[in-house]
Design a protein around this motif. Structure first.
Motif: not given
Length: 319
Positions: A294-305
């Motif tokens: 879940n943490t890595l998914l949050i990290l990968n979503n940084e650009d989208k955020e």
């Protein structure tokens, strides 16, 4: 056996009756000194206190002995029948059918495990294809999960020392390094620079990735240690499975004394406790792995955020 038990119980009953008699006689003198001028229909007449209690003793002693001779014999027979049934060899059809089923199940576990191991060589050959050879990919053994079970794509390992002798390569250890992400190098965060915000974001990325890789290596290191001891289903575990499911084992415990069987049950229960502890540890690791995912998914979503935030505020966020 039944006769001996009956004799012991009769002796105990006699002792109980004697104790009751002695206690009554001890109370009799005290009652004799009491005022007996006022009599009731149930009370003894004056001067007849001792005779009255002696008659009661005789009456109740007779009733107790009658009870002993009647009910105790029935109880002893029931206890004796139960003891015999507990020590009788199990020749029932139901147990025989269950024994055959468990034996077949144990044999299937061993057979499937052996067949799965034998199949891995063909699987690895098909995985890499005919174009991969020991010359153009001599480190192929470091890339396959099967190395943890002693199965390699190239056996012996094609890597050689400068003198041509076989290299001392630990493919299983190299695999857990590869699978954990160790081969993906991450530069250290800079200590300073023109953009502190960019440094902070890279530091967060670096820290998260390294935390995930360290967890991966920890979990896989358990598999590595198992591979050094013959794999998850090592020789000792295979031996226990075979013992617990062989027909000779069920035949043996079907005729053993109950005390021995109960101790064997306790030994297997203790082993089950050990396995349950291992399962609990595995479940905890699975929960931790899910958290890191879940943490890595949050990290990968940084650009989208960042894009969503820019649209919401009408500003352009720095990348």
């Amino acid at each position: 056996m039944r006769t001996i038990l009956l004799a012991h119980l009769k002796k105990m009953a006699a002792l109980i009756v004697s104790a009751i008699a002695i206690s009554i006689f001890c109370f009799a003198p005290i009652r004799a000194q009491e005022d007996t001028t006022t009599t009731t229909p149930d009370a003894p007449a004056e001067g007849q206190t001792s005779e009255y209690y002696l008659s009661l003793i005789a009456q109740y002693t007779y009733l107790i002995l009658g009870k002993i001779n009647g009910d105790i014999s029935t109880y002893l027979k029931n206890i004796s029948d139960m003891a015999v049934s507990w020590n009788t060899q199990d020749n029932s059809t139901e147990s025989s059918q269950l024994q055959q089923t468990l034996t077949s199940y144990g044999n299937s576990i061993t057979t499937v495990s052996q067949a799965q191991t034998a199949l891995q060589t063909q699987i690895l050959t098909d995985l890499f294809g005919p174009t991969v050879t020991s010359e153009n990919l001599n480190y192929a053994n470091d890339l396959v999960y099967q190395s943890l079970y002693g199965v390699r794509r190239f056996d012996p390992d094609p890597r050689r020392k400068p003198d041509g002798s076989p290299a001392n390569v630990d493919s299983a250890y190299n695999y857990i390094k590869t699978a954990s992400g160790f081969n993906i190098r991450h530069p250290l965060p800079p200590l300073g620079g023109p953009d502190p915000d960019a440094i902070s974001r890279y530091f967060a990325n670096y820290s998260t990735v390294m935390a995930a890789e360290s967890f991966n290596s920890y979990v896989l290191s358990g598999l590595y240690e198992e591979s050094r001891n013959g794999g998850p289903l090592n020789q000792l575990q295979t031996s226990l499975v075979q013992q617990a499911t062989q027909s000779s084992w069920f035949t043996a415990i079907g005729g053993e004394n109950l005390g021995i069987v109960l101790r064997q049950i306790l030994m297997f229960e203790s082993q089950a406790y050990v396995l349950m502890t291992q399962l609990l540890q595995t479940q905890k690791q699975q929960l931790a792995a899910q958290t890191l995912t879940n943490t890595l998914l949050i990290l990968n979503n940084e650009d989208k955020e960042k894009q969503l935030y820019s649209k919401a505020t009408g500003t352009r966020q720095p990348m």
